[in-house]
Scaffold this motif. Structure first.
Motif, PDB file in Angstrom:
ATOM      1  N   UNK A  66      42.402  40.203  45.321  1.00 41.80           N
ATOM      2  CA  UNK A  66      41.790  41.425  44.784  1.00 41.80           C
ATOM      3  C   UNK A  66      42.745  42.606  44.896  1.00 41.80           C
ATOM      4  N   UNK A  67      43.442  42.727  46.004  1.00 39.26           N
ATOM      5  CA  UNK A  67      44.394  43.833  46.207  1.00 39.26           C
ATOM      6  C   UNK A  67      45.558  43.714  45.229  1.00 39.26           C
ATOM      7  N   UNK A  68      46.130  42.516  45.126  1.00 37.46           N
ATOM      8  CA  UNK A  68      47.324  42.316  44.301  1.00 37.46           C
ATOM      9  C   UNK A  68      47.069  42.377  42.799  1.00 37.46           C
ATOM     10  N   UNK A  69      45.901  41.893  42.354  1.00 39.52           N
ATOM     11  CA  UNK A  69      45.672  41.730  40.917  1.00 39.52           C
ATOM     12  C   UNK A  69      44.496  42.536  40.371  1.00 39.52           C
ATOM     13  N   UNK A  70      43.624  43.011  41.238  1.00 33.60           N
ATOM     14  CA  UNK A  70      42.427  43.718  40.789  1.00 33.60           C
ATOM     15  C   UNK A  70      41.295  42.750  40.536  1.00 33.60           C
ATOM     16  N   UNK A  71      40.076  43.296  40.541  1.00 33.17           N
ATOM     17  CA  UNK A  71      38.869  42.475  40.407  1.00 33.17           C
ATOM     18  C   UNK A  71      38.764  41.805  39.049  1.00 33.17           C
ATOM     19  N   UNK A  72      39.323  42.424  38.033  1.00 31.78           N
ATOM     20  CA  UNK A  72      39.287  41.859  36.684  1.00 31.78           C
ATOM     21  C   UNK A  72      40.690  41.337  36.378  1.00 31.78           C
ATOM     22  N   UNK A  73      40.884  40.053  36.632  1.00 30.26           N
ATOM     23  CA  UNK A  73      42.216  39.463  36.466  1.00 30.26           C
ATOM     24  C   UNK A  73      42.109  37.945  36.368  1.00 30.26           C
ATOM     25  N   UNK A  74      43.161  37.339  35.885  1.00 29.13           N
ATOM     26  CA  UNK A  74      43.245  35.887  35.784  1.00 29.13           C
ATOM     27  C   UNK A  74      43.085  35.231  37.157  1.00 29.13           C
ATOM     28  N   UNK A  75      43.848  35.657  38.183  1.00 26.88           N
ATOM     29  CA  UNK A  75      43.709  34.989  39.482  1.00 26.88           C
ATOM     30  C   UNK A  75      42.307  35.089  40.083  1.00 26.88           C
ATOM     31  N   UNK A  76      41.630  36.218  39.879  1.00 25.60           N
ATOM     32  CA  UNK A  76      40.281  36.373  40.416  1.00 25.60           C
ATOM     33  C   UNK A  76      39.309  35.466  39.666  1.00 25.60           C
ATOM     34  N   UNK A  77      39.403  35.403  38.347  1.00 29.04           N
ATOM     35  CA  UNK A  77      38.535  34.505  37.571  1.00 29.04           C
ATOM     36  C   UNK A  77      38.745  33.059  37.992  1.00 29.04           C
ATOM     37  N   UNK A  78      39.991  32.704  38.281  1.00 34.29           N
ATOM     38  CA  UNK A  78      40.345  31.346  38.723  1.00 34.29           C
ATOM     39  C   UNK A  78      39.688  31.035  40.075  1.00 34.29           C
ATOM     40  N   UNK A  79      39.824  31.957  41.032  1.00 33.36           N
ATOM     41  CA  UNK A  79      39.241  31.737  42.353  1.00 33.36           C
ATOM     42  C   UNK A  79      37.710  31.769  42.299  1.00 33.36           C
ATOM     43  N   UNK A  80      37.145  32.603  41.424  1.00 29.25           N
ATOM     44  CA  UNK A  80      35.689  32.636  41.264  1.00 29.25           C
ATOM     45  C   UNK A  80      35.171  31.291  40.763  1.00 29.25           C
ATOM     46  N   UNK A  81      35.817  30.739  39.742  1.00 25.32           N
ATOM     47  CA  UNK A  81      35.368  29.468  39.168  1.00 25.32           C
ATOM     48  C   UNK A  81      35.473  28.342  40.197  1.00 25.32           C
ATOM     49  N   UNK A  82      36.592  28.288  40.912  1.00 22.25           N
ATOM     50  CA  UNK A  82      36.748  27.272  41.950  1.00 22.25           C
ATOM     51  C   UNK A  82      35.697  27.446  43.043  1.00 22.25           C
ATOM     52  N   UNK A  83      35.470  28.695  43.455  1.00 23.60           N
ATOM     53  CA  UNK A  83      34.484  28.965  44.490  1.00 23.60           C
ATOM     54  C   UNK A  83      33.079  28.580  44.060  1.00 23.60           C
ATOM     55  N   UNK A  84      32.722  28.877  42.809  1.00 22.76           N
ATOM     56  CA  UNK A  84      31.390  28.529  42.304  1.00 22.76           C
ATOM     57  C   UNK A  84      31.221  27.013  42.240  1.00 22.76           C
TER      58      UNK A  84
END
Length: 133
Positions: A66-84
């Protein structure tokens, strides 16, 4: 797009989870759930002010991401999908994170910017969209 993925998964006996940070998509997601019956086993929607905390505490998005890329970003969407996918114990999970506006946009991240993540046993994919209107 999510409905098409869910229908394809249902055809192959797969279970799907959807995690969408923008509450405005609730009605459309509910239609996907109704259409696919038990293909959707879980879904979540949040108010914007809760989003980052839930991304971290529930879906396991790393604080540093979140710090490095922001809440709206490719890495966050990736981690969200894996987490879900892990959280709900499903075959396929979709994540959606974006800037619905009217505030929160920057030149680099305009209103309408959306990342959709898909996590499956064989990998994680993210698509970037910028919606108009």
């Amino acid at each position: 797009m999510g409905r098409q993925i869910a229908l394809q998964c249902a055809l192959f006996g797969r279970k799907v989870a959807l995690y969408d940070i923008e509450a405005g998509r609730l009605d459309e997601a509910a239609q996907w759930q109704a259409t696919t019956l038990d293909a959707f086993v879980a879904a979540g929607w949040l108010r914007r002010e809760q989003a980052d905390a839930v991304k971290r505490q529930v879906l396991g998005v790393r604080e540093q991401t979140l710090i490095d890329h922001g809440a709206v970003s490719d890495p966050v969407a990736r981690e969200m999908a894996d987490g879900a996918r892990r959280l709900f114990g499903v075959d396929v999970a979709l994540s959606v994170t974006g800037i619905a506006g009217p505030t929160g946009a920057t030149a680099a991240k305009p209103v309408g910017l959306t990342y959709v993540g898909l996590s499956a046993p064989d990998g994680v994919w993210v698509r970037r969209f910028v919606w108009q209107g």
